[in-house]
Design an enzyme around this catalytic site. Structure first.
Site, PDB file in Angstrom:
ATOM      1  CD  GLU A 198      -2.904  -1.100   0.084  1.00 32.27           C
ATOM      2  OE1 GLU A 198      -3.014  -0.052  -0.585  1.00 32.27           O
ATOM      3  OE2 GLU A 198      -3.573  -2.125  -0.155  1.00 32.27           O
ATOM      4  NE  ARG A 200     -18.123  -3.400   1.338  1.00 32.92           N
ATOM      5  CZ  ARG A 200     -18.370  -4.687   1.617  1.00 32.92           C
ATOM      6  NH1 ARG A 200     -19.623  -5.124   1.663  1.00 32.92           N
ATOM      7  NH2 ARG A 200     -17.386  -5.526   1.840  1.00 32.92           N
ATOM      8  CB  CYS A 213      -6.886  -2.468   6.212  1.00 34.24           C
ATOM      9  SG  CYS A 213      -7.098  -4.250   6.442  1.00 34.24           S
ATOM     10  CG  HIS A 236      -4.661  -5.010   1.909  1.00 37.10           C
ATOM     11  ND1 HIS A 236      -4.808  -3.645   1.704  1.00 37.10           N
ATOM     12  CD2 HIS A 236      -5.523  -5.326   2.911  1.00 37.10           C
ATOM     13  CE1 HIS A 236      -5.724  -3.172   2.540  1.00 37.10           C
ATOM     14  NE2 HIS A 236      -6.178  -4.180   3.276  1.00 37.10           N
TER      15      HIS A 236
END
Length: 213
Positions: free
Chosen positions: A79, A89, A142, A165
């Site tokens: 990342e 979400r 995350c 990830h």
């Protein structure tokens, strides 16, 4: 000292490949004579950052690699950037579902990873491990941890850190699922490659790893 973190299971899953990968990478790196500790983080906004900060205060690491699960991805994803935004979400493991909230009130809009992500990508490719540079760590726990990590490291000069990830493990996919997956050994060796790269003195390199969209 190297600190690795992974997450507890979330979203109804029984396992989280990020934690298993952290533990296996710890074994690989310890066998090479490195001092490594792994810490499992709760998949909870706020609490995860507190546990991470406590681990850093206790261990005083030189390198921190936080690891999370990105179901649907097929590669070890380095990342690039953490953003100051929680936008969930689904609820976390304590039922929290923040929407459009800052990770750190009044903090910078974003932080970049201080890991040598391009050099690590090249070394993953040399090792035959599927890797990529990702431009978004999402807006769930995350990213929350990634941003909290980099905010903390802003006051710890010389300490390198970032977020990675990993995909699903093939053995933990539901029957009949066609979602991408990666073996535990490939994930763990990928994490080990990233750590070894961070420990090298030459820093990062310039290679193309961007995206069009």
């Amino acid at each position: 000292m190297i600190l690795l973190t992974g997450f507890e299971p979330f979203g109804g899953d029984e396992v989280n490949s990020s934690w298993l990968a952290a533990l296996r990478a710890q074994d690989i790196l310890r066998a090479e004579g490195l001092a490594v500790e792994s810490v499992e983080l709760p998949c909870v906004f706020g609490e995860s950052a507190v546990v991470l900060e406590a681990a850093m205060a206790r261990l005083r690491p030189d390198v921190v690699v936080c690891i999370g699960l990105a179901g649907g991805r097929e590669r070890v994803s380095l990342e690039r950037v953490a953003i100051n935004c929680d936008d969930a979400r689904i609820p976390d493991n304590k039922g929290q579902r923040p929407i459009d909230q800052e990770v750190i009130d009044g903090g910078p809009a974003a932080y970049f990873s201080s890991l040598p992500i391009k050099a690590a990508l090249r070394n993953l490719q040399i090792a035959g491990i599927k890797g990529e540079v990702s431009q978004s760590a999402g807006t769930y726990v995350c990213n929350h941890v990634f941003y909290a990590l980099m905010h903390s490291l802003a006051s710890r000069p010389g300490v390198l850190g970032g977020f990675v990830h990993v995909p699903y493990l093939p053995e933990h996919l539901p029957a009949g699922s066609t979602a991408p997956s990666l073996s535990l050994e490939s994930m763990a060796e990928g994490i080990a490659v990233i750590v070894r790269t961070a420990l090298q003195p030459q820093g990062d390199i310039k290679i193309s790893a961007g995206t069009i969209h």
